[in-house]
Design an enzyme around this catalytic site. Structure first.
Site, short mmCIF file in Angstrom:
data_model
loop_
_atom_site.label_atom_id
_atom_site.label_comp_id
_atom_site.label_asym_id
_atom_site.label_seq_id
_atom_site.Cartn_x
_atom_site.Cartn_y
_atom_site.Cartn_z
N LYS A 1 0.83 -1.20 0.00
CA LYS A 1 0.00 0.00 0.00
C LYS A 1 0.87 1.25 0.00
CE LYS A 1 -1.44 1.90 3.73
NZ LYS A 1 -2.10 2.28 5.00
N ARG B 1 2.57 6.14 -2.87
CA ARG B 1 3.60 7.11 -3.23
C ARG B 1 3.86 7.14 -4.74
NH1 ARG B 1 4.07 5.65 1.82
NH2 ARG B 1 5.12 6.94 3.39
N ARG C 1 -8.71 11.80 12.79
CA ARG C 1 -7.30 11.48 12.57
C ARG C 1 -6.47 12.76 12.50
NH1 ARG C 1 -5.98 6.45 8.78
NH2 ARG C 1 -4.18 6.57 10.17
N SER D 1 2.41 11.33 13.09
CA SER D 1 2.46 10.48 11.90
C SER D 1 3.55 10.96 10.96
CB SER D 1 1.12 10.51 11.16
OG SER D 1 1.21 9.81 9.93
N SER D 2 4.35 10.01 10.47
CA SER D 2 5.36 10.35 9.46
C SER D 2 4.71 10.80 8.16
CB SER D 2 6.26 9.14 9.19
OG SER D 2 5.52 8.07 8.61
N GLU E 1 2.89 -0.42 12.44
CA GLU E 1 1.83 -1.15 11.75
C GLU E 1 1.80 -2.63 12.17
OE1 GLU E 1 -0.63 -0.42 9.44
OE2 GLU E 1 -0.27 1.69 9.89
N HIS F 1 -4.73 6.15 14.55
CA HIS F 1 -4.86 5.44 13.28
C HIS F 1 -6.34 5.18 12.98
CE1 HIS F 1 -0.52 3.92 12.45
NE2 HIS F 1 -0.54 5.16 12.90
N ARG G 1 -5.85 2.15 18.33
CA ARG G 1 -5.50 0.73 18.28
C ARG G 1 -5.09 0.17 19.64
NH1 ARG G 1 -2.39 0.46 12.38
NH2 ARG G 1 -4.32 0.15 11.18
#
Length: 436
Positions: free
Chosen positions: A35, A40, A132, A178-179, A322, A349, A353
């Site tokens: 994904k 990207r 988010r 988040s990156s 992840e 996320h 989570r």
């Protein structure tokens, strides 16, 4: 315990009983593409000066939403062929609407692209998408000269009103949530008038391998990127070149299948794995080895073997967050306690989570403690029961792993796996029954 995600489904629930393994699994699989790589490659292709192809891309909800968003802004997308997608760049313009679904990549990668379009581009998605983290990206775009109109509290829904160009320049951002907040800026930056200098200030950016993936793919498309200074990324303005992208199998999606080898004392091989990967293979290899597995890369693919005994570990999972749900399920079946840290950001996320994992496994009899940035698991026998997935594909993966050893785990909805792997239920059942 913190509240978890929105339970309102956007499609009918699909209950599913996780199959229990009666023998060691022995499977050779070819899984869908990554994904992260597909997303990207789509963005870079849409911003290039010529056509691009994606070989073996991932067809799933997140990636088709990404393609749909770029198409809405004017890019030409031919994605009918599962083996090869074609992207032809075109003038970007509004009015357009982007449905982000529940995809962090879409909601964070496409607003910077929308700044390059002429006209208004609106963004919204599933109910939980509005919770988010997006505020730092909105602020950064404003600093770089992009008009963003927000109707909520710093997240979706929003509208980007572009005039066909973005001045660019230097921006300071806290990307500790988040990156993707950094990656979204970097992917569009070569098209900004002055490029971009992104400086992160705050707690460490999670999922560092994904940032390295972004940088490597930008360079492969012809961009000049300097990431030599920690927490600083410099992208020079310049054209992006259309090219052929070879999409690797998805490592995060493969982890539940590899976990099955550890739980059952079996062997699982993922075909088509490259010897040089932009995904965090070494981190995964070390984690699975610590938990009792053996990981090897041969011409046949990436193979994981287990003994049937899972070992508890203490690990900081910040770089590979992840993997947390699947590793948590493994830890529930281990011979000693585990402690996972460094993953507080996964509360933002698809659902919270950490809270969801703690709640659902506790409902099956687990002894699990939730901390601000992780989980502590003390293994004890689990029982069957309903396991809610909260529209989160990784929650479904965790339940499936636990179900290998615990009969009667019933997922309230397995359709959420269509987010990144629509084939998951069939592939999983085929592996467990030996009918793959």
């Amino acid at each position: 315990m913190a509240p978890v995600g929105n339970l309102t489904a956007t499609r009918p629930l699909q209950p599913w009983t996780a199959p229990t393994a009666t023998d060691p699994v022995a499977a050779t699989l070819r899984l869908p593409g990554s994904k992260s790589l597909t997303a990207r490659a789509l963005v870079l292709s849409a911003l290039a000066t010529g056509p691009s192809t994606l070989a073996k891309p991932l067809r799933a909800r997140d990636t088709t939403l990404m393609a749909g968003g770029l198409r809405a802004m004017g890019a030409h997308m031919s994605i009918a062929d599962d083996e090869r997608w074609l992207v032809r760049p075109h003038h970007l313009a509004g009015p357009a609407h982007v449905d982000v679904g529940l995809a962090g990549t879409v909601m964070r990668f496409l607003p910077p692209v929308a700044g390059l379009a002429e006209g208004q581009v609106t963004f919204d998605g599933d109910p939980h998408a509005r919770t988010r983290p997006l505020g730092p990206l909105i602020g950064a775009l404003g600093t770089l000269g992009v008009r963003v109109d927000v109707t909520g509290d710093g997240s979706l829904p929003l509208a980007v009103v572009g005039d066909g160009r973005v001045p660019g320049g230097e921006v300071v951002i806290d990307a500790s949530a988040s990156s993707q907040l950094v990656s979204g800026l970097l992917l569009a930056a070569p098209r900004f008038d002055r490029g971009v200098v992104v400086r992160h200030v705050g707690p460490p950016v999670p999922s560092a391998p994904h940032l390295r993936m972004t940088v490597q793919m930008l360079r492969a498309a012809g961009a000049a990127v300097d990431d030599g200074t920690p927490d600083v990324w410099v992208v020079e303005p310049g054209p992006l070149t259309g090219r052929g992208w070879e999409i690797e199998p998805d490592l995060s999606g493969a982890v539940p299948f590899f976990a099955a080898a550890l739980v059952t004392g079996g062997e699982v091989t993922l075909q088509g794995w490259p010897h040089s990967s932009v995904q965090p293979v070494e981190q995964l290899r070390a984690l699975l080895h610590s938990m009792g597995g053996d990981v090897t890369l041969t011409t046949s693919g990436l193979t994981v073997r287990g003994t049937g005994t899972v070992r508890g570990i203490r690990a900081n999972l910040s770089d590979v967050s992840e993997l947390t749900p699947a590793l948590t399920a493994l830890a529930m079946l281990a011979d000693s306690p585990s402690v996972f840290t460094g993953v507080g950001h996964i509360r933002g996320h698809e659902t919270d989570r950490l809270a969801a994992l703690a709640r659902e496994f506790a409902g099956l009899g687990a002894d699990v403690t939730e901390s601000p940035d992780g989980l502590e698991i003390r293994p004890r026998p689990l029982r069957g029961g309903v396991f809610r997935t909260y529209q989160d594909h990784r929650m479904a993966h965790a339940a499936a792993v636990a179900g290998l050893a615990v009969p009667g785990i019933e997922l309230d909805d397995v359709s959420c796996t269509s987010k990144t792997m629509p084939e998951f239920p069939a592939l999983w059942s085929g592996m467990v029954t030996g009918k793959n």
